[in-house]
Scaffold this motif. Structure first.
Motif, short mmCIF file in Angstrom:
data_model
loop_
_atom_site.label_atom_id
_atom_site.label_comp_id
_atom_site.label_asym_id
_atom_site.label_seq_id
_atom_site.Cartn_x
_atom_site.Cartn_y
_atom_site.Cartn_z
N THR A 49 -19.03 -64.69 4.53
CA THR A 49 -19.28 -63.75 3.43
C THR A 49 -17.94 -63.18 2.96
OG1 THR A 49 -21.44 -63.14 4.33
CG2 THR A 49 -20.43 -61.62 2.75
N PRO A 50 -17.63 -63.32 1.68
CA PRO A 50 -16.34 -62.81 1.20
C PRO A 50 -16.39 -61.28 1.01
CG PRO A 50 -17.53 -63.80 -0.61
CD PRO A 50 -18.37 -64.02 0.61
N TYR A 51 -15.26 -60.64 1.25
CA TYR A 51 -15.13 -59.20 1.07
C TYR A 51 -13.86 -58.91 0.27
CZ TYR A 51 -18.75 -58.70 4.65
OH TYR A 51 -19.92 -58.78 5.36
N LEU A 52 -13.96 -57.89 -0.54
CA LEU A 52 -12.81 -57.40 -1.30
C LEU A 52 -12.46 -56.01 -0.79
CD1 LEU A 52 -10.81 -57.54 -3.75
CD2 LEU A 52 -12.64 -56.53 -5.13
N VAL A 53 -11.17 -55.78 -0.52
CA VAL A 53 -10.70 -54.49 -0.03
C VAL A 53 -9.70 -53.93 -1.03
CG1 VAL A 53 -9.59 -53.22 1.85
CG2 VAL A 53 -11.01 -55.24 2.34
N ILE A 54 -10.00 -52.76 -1.59
CA ILE A 54 -9.09 -52.06 -2.49
C ILE A 54 -8.43 -50.94 -1.71
CG2 ILE A 54 -8.85 -50.86 -4.69
CD1 ILE A 54 -9.84 -53.71 -4.96
N THR A 55 -7.09 -50.86 -1.77
CA THR A 55 -6.35 -49.87 -1.00
C THR A 55 -5.60 -48.93 -1.94
OG1 THR A 55 -4.33 -51.22 -0.82
CG2 THR A 55 -6.05 -51.55 0.84
N ALA A 56 -5.48 -47.69 -1.52
CA ALA A 56 -4.72 -46.69 -2.29
C ALA A 56 -3.93 -45.86 -1.30
CB ALA A 56 -5.64 -45.80 -3.12
N TYR A 57 -2.63 -45.71 -1.56
CA TYR A 57 -1.75 -44.96 -0.65
C TYR A 57 -1.79 -43.47 -1.00
CZ TYR A 57 2.52 -43.49 1.76
OH TYR A 57 3.42 -42.86 2.57
N ILE A 58 -2.00 -42.65 0.01
CA ILE A 58 -1.97 -41.19 -0.14
C ILE A 58 -0.66 -40.71 0.47
CG2 ILE A 58 -3.21 -39.04 0.28
CD1 ILE A 58 -5.70 -40.70 0.84
N ASP A 59 0.34 -40.48 -0.40
CA ASP A 59 1.68 -40.20 0.11
C ASP A 59 1.76 -38.89 0.88
OD1 ASP A 59 1.15 -38.74 -2.11
OD2 ASP A 59 3.04 -39.14 -3.14
N ASP A 60 0.96 -37.88 0.51
CA ASP A 60 1.03 -36.60 1.21
C ASP A 60 0.62 -36.75 2.68
OD1 ASP A 60 1.68 -34.69 -1.01
OD2 ASP A 60 -0.11 -35.61 -1.83
N LEU A 61 -0.34 -37.63 2.94
CA LEU A 61 -0.83 -37.82 4.31
C LEU A 61 -0.18 -39.00 5.00
CD1 LEU A 61 -4.67 -37.33 3.65
CD2 LEU A 61 -2.96 -35.61 4.23
N ASP A 62 0.61 -39.79 4.24
CA ASP A 62 1.16 -41.05 4.76
C ASP A 62 0.04 -41.90 5.35
OD1 ASP A 62 2.99 -43.00 5.37
OD2 ASP A 62 3.68 -42.06 7.22
N ALA A 63 -1.06 -41.99 4.58
CA ALA A 63 -2.24 -42.73 5.02
C ALA A 63 -2.77 -43.56 3.85
CB ALA A 63 -3.31 -41.78 5.54
N TYR A 64 -3.65 -44.49 4.17
CA TYR A 64 -4.23 -45.38 3.16
C TYR A 64 -5.74 -45.18 3.11
CZ TYR A 64 0.19 -47.94 2.88
OH TYR A 64 1.48 -48.29 2.68
N LEU A 65 -6.26 -45.11 1.89
CA LEU A 65 -7.70 -45.03 1.67
C LEU A 65 -8.19 -46.42 1.27
CD1 LEU A 65 -10.28 -43.29 1.39
CD2 LEU A 65 -9.63 -42.90 -0.99
#
Length: 619
Positions: A279-295
């Motif tokens: 099953t194919p999956y698509l992952v969209i990532t966004a960087y949150i610079d204040d937290l140095d984390a990725y959503l």
């Protein structure tokens, strides 16, 4: 043979009317894309659908980031307000043990103010300050001893950051008083070291918020069964809503997802695809610079195939029907469009023949109608310019008559001043004679204004006469020094461009400071490449840096122009001098002021190098 057929086709195309050419071109443009479209459409539908999902997901991530940033700013603002509460901090850093009255006053006022910060921000769960001050008594729910957090994994990192904020995720909430067992409620904390004096550790401020409030999408009550939101922090830990069983239902290993993410992550917004159990999956990532984390938004593409097949059939039928409708609509529109164009062409021919009274009446909002509107506006401006030219000629004649009258009046004034001068010399009043001479030269310079340009030498003579007259009023207070190379005397300057600056220097620079002491006015000039620099320096009261910056802003923008004009002796003002220079020569030239309070003020005038050869122009 092929070349002959090409020539015949070209000749046939030339014989067609504009309407026939457009219809033929439209049919070709429609048919060729349809052929190409049907061959590649079904191959690209899937990719386009993924792009649409990506855009939708990116938009959703951006909205989520906005919520997150708002929560971050709320926590930061709360921490800053705690740190900025000087009375609260003064009590914390006090090295004296407080008595009962002081404790009650602190709890009723300063501590209540901090408590209200939490009350006014419902999303914030706790505001805590852990202090090392042994003289401070713990006061729930804000003030605690730092020894309660000695075993916290984040304490050492907060201290090492030297006052910089630290963001920390916890999967469970602990009772700081150790009265209750840990709750399975994830939270995020903003941590800052409090040091006083500088570099002396005083305590740690903690502002925390439940993740269900901090990440509304991830912990929302309405969940998309085909997607899930997770966060991967700087330590590669995954934070997710364990009540959402998406990973379990889809059979996705979180550790495997983290490995795939680490191979493709980058700052900003990005995406990658992977397969799990075919099953194919698509992952969209966004960087949150204040937290140095990725959503991350993990999306299943399983339902996309069925929708693609259905869309393919609908679009194929729709294209055939659309071509038929558009062909008919295009034929009608082209007929209307060309009708307007031919009407506009006839109007242009009449204008070309000299008939400027043409009234172009073409209604509509298409390009031809817009072109007709602008053509009509152009005709109006042309007629206006013609009328303006006629008015200017009439005004010029009237000005010549007024100039002649002024010249006659000026001769009377010159002769009268000459008689007064002779009378003063006969009586031995040589100071009066010199002053009348200077005044006469200034009046002659002002009244004979036939050109806006003079040589620098004439403008310098004018300010010499002006200083002489001012010295008569000020009992010889002023000393004018002119250091201008001889080769610059024939350079072009705007008439009356230096006198307003000189007058401003005397009235608002020298007179308020010197009164009876000598005031020095220095005029320098130098030529640099293709421009000339004229500097007028006075040893007056000067200005502060802020006042000088405000004056330069006013000179360039006209802000406070009335105040500037009042400082100019003849009402022209430094701003008007700068405006005239830029009007005649360009914005790269003009006036700039530098000053030092109590020392000097220097006005720099930048002009292009233009030598008025053959003597000065008529003034």
């Amino acid at each position: 043979m092929n070349l002959k057929k090409i020539k015949e086709a070209a000749n046939l195309l030339e014989r067609l009317s504009m309407q026939q050419k457009l219809i033929a071109l439209y049919i070709i443009i429609i048919i060729i894309p349809i052929i190409i479209f049907t061959s590649i459409y079904f191959r690209n539908v899937y990719d386009r659908s993924i792009d649409e999902i990506s855009i939708k997901s990116e938009n959703a991530l951006e909205i989520e980031k906005i919520h997150i940033k708002n929560n971050i700013e709320t926590m930061r603002r709360t921490a800053q307000m705690v740190v900025s509460d000087f009375e609260f901090i003064d009590f914390i850093k006090s090295r004296n043990e407080a008595n009962i009255d002081q404790l009650i006053d602190f709890r009723m006022n300063e501590l209540s103010n901090v408590t209200r910060l939490q009350t006014n921000n419902p999303a914030i769960e706790n505001i805590r300050l852990y202090t090392t001050n042994p003289y401070i008594t713990e006061m729930w729910p804000i003030l605690f001893k730092e020894e309660r957090i000695m075993q916290k994994p984040w304490r050492e990192e907060v201290i090492n950051r030297n006052g910089m904020e630290v963001w920390w995720f916890d999967q469970q909430t602990d009772d700081v008083l150790e009265r209750l067992p840990s709750q399975n409620t994830a939270k995020i904390s903003l941590l800052r070291e409090l040091d006083y004096p500088k570099d002396e550790h005083l305590g740690i401020i903690e502002i925390n918020m439940f993740l269900k409030n901090f990440f509304p999408k991830m912990f929302g009550t309405v969940q998309d069964p085909d997607s899930v939101y997770v966060v991967i922090d700087k330590d590669n830990n995954m934070i997710r809503n364990f009540y959402h069983t998406y990973f379990e239902d889809e059979g996705i290993d979180p550790e495997d997802l983290k490995l795939k993410f680490n191979k493709s992550k980058h700052e900003g917004t990005g995406s990658f695809q992977f397969e799990n159990n075919e099953t194919p999956y698509l992952v969209i990532t966004a960087y949150i610079d204040d937290l140095d984390a990725y959503l991350l938004n993990v999306i299943s593409l399983e339902g996309l195939y069925a929708e693609t097949s259905k869309t393919r059939n609908v679009i194929f039928i729709g294209i055939i029907f659309l071509v038929i409708i558009l062909s008919f609509v295009t034929y009608v529109l082209v007929s209307l469009l060309l009708k307007k164009m031919y009407k506009l062409k006839d109007s242009m021919k009449r204008v070309e023949q000299g008939d400027f009274s043409v009234d172009v009446e073409i209604d509509g909002k298409d390009e031809i109608s817009e072109l007709a509107f602008h053509f009509k506006s152009l005709l109006g401006k042309m007629n206006g310019l013609i009328a303006e030219a006629v008015n200017k000629q009439a005004t010029a004649k009237e000005t010549e008559l007024k100039a002649l009258k002024t010249q006659i009046d000026s001769h009377f004034l010159y002769n009268t001043l000459e008689n007064i001068k002779m009378m003063a010399e006969i009586e031995g009043q040589y100071a009066i004679s010199d002053a009348v001479t200077s005044l006469g030269e200034m009046m002659r310079y002002n009244l004979k204004w036939k050109n806006d340009f003079v040589v620098l030498d004439e403008e310098l003579n004018y300010i010499k006469n002006y200083v002489d007259i001012m010295n008569l009023r000020l009992d010889g207070l002023l000393t004018l020094k002119i250091d201008v190379p001889h080769e610059l005397h024939d350079h072009e300057v705007l008439k009356m461009s230096l006198q307003p600056i000189m007058e401003n220097a005397i009235k608002h620079g020298i007179i308020p400071k010197h009164q009876k002491n000598e005031g020095i006015l220095q005029v320098n000039a130098r030529c640099s490449e293709d421009y000339i620099i004229i500097e007028i320096n006075d040893n007056g009261v000067g200005m502060t840096k802020e006042e000088c910056e405000l004056l330069n802003l006013s000179i360039q923008t006209g802000a406070g122009n009335q105040n500037l004009s009042s400082k100019g002796g003849n009402g022209i003002g430094i701003h008007n001098v700068n405006e005239r220079i830029q009007l005649y020569y360009g914005t790269e030239y003009g006036v700039f002021v530098t000053s030092e309070k109590g020392e000097f003020t220097m006005v720099t005038v930048k002009l292009p190098c233009k030598i008025m050869r053959g003597g000065s122009r008529s003034v």
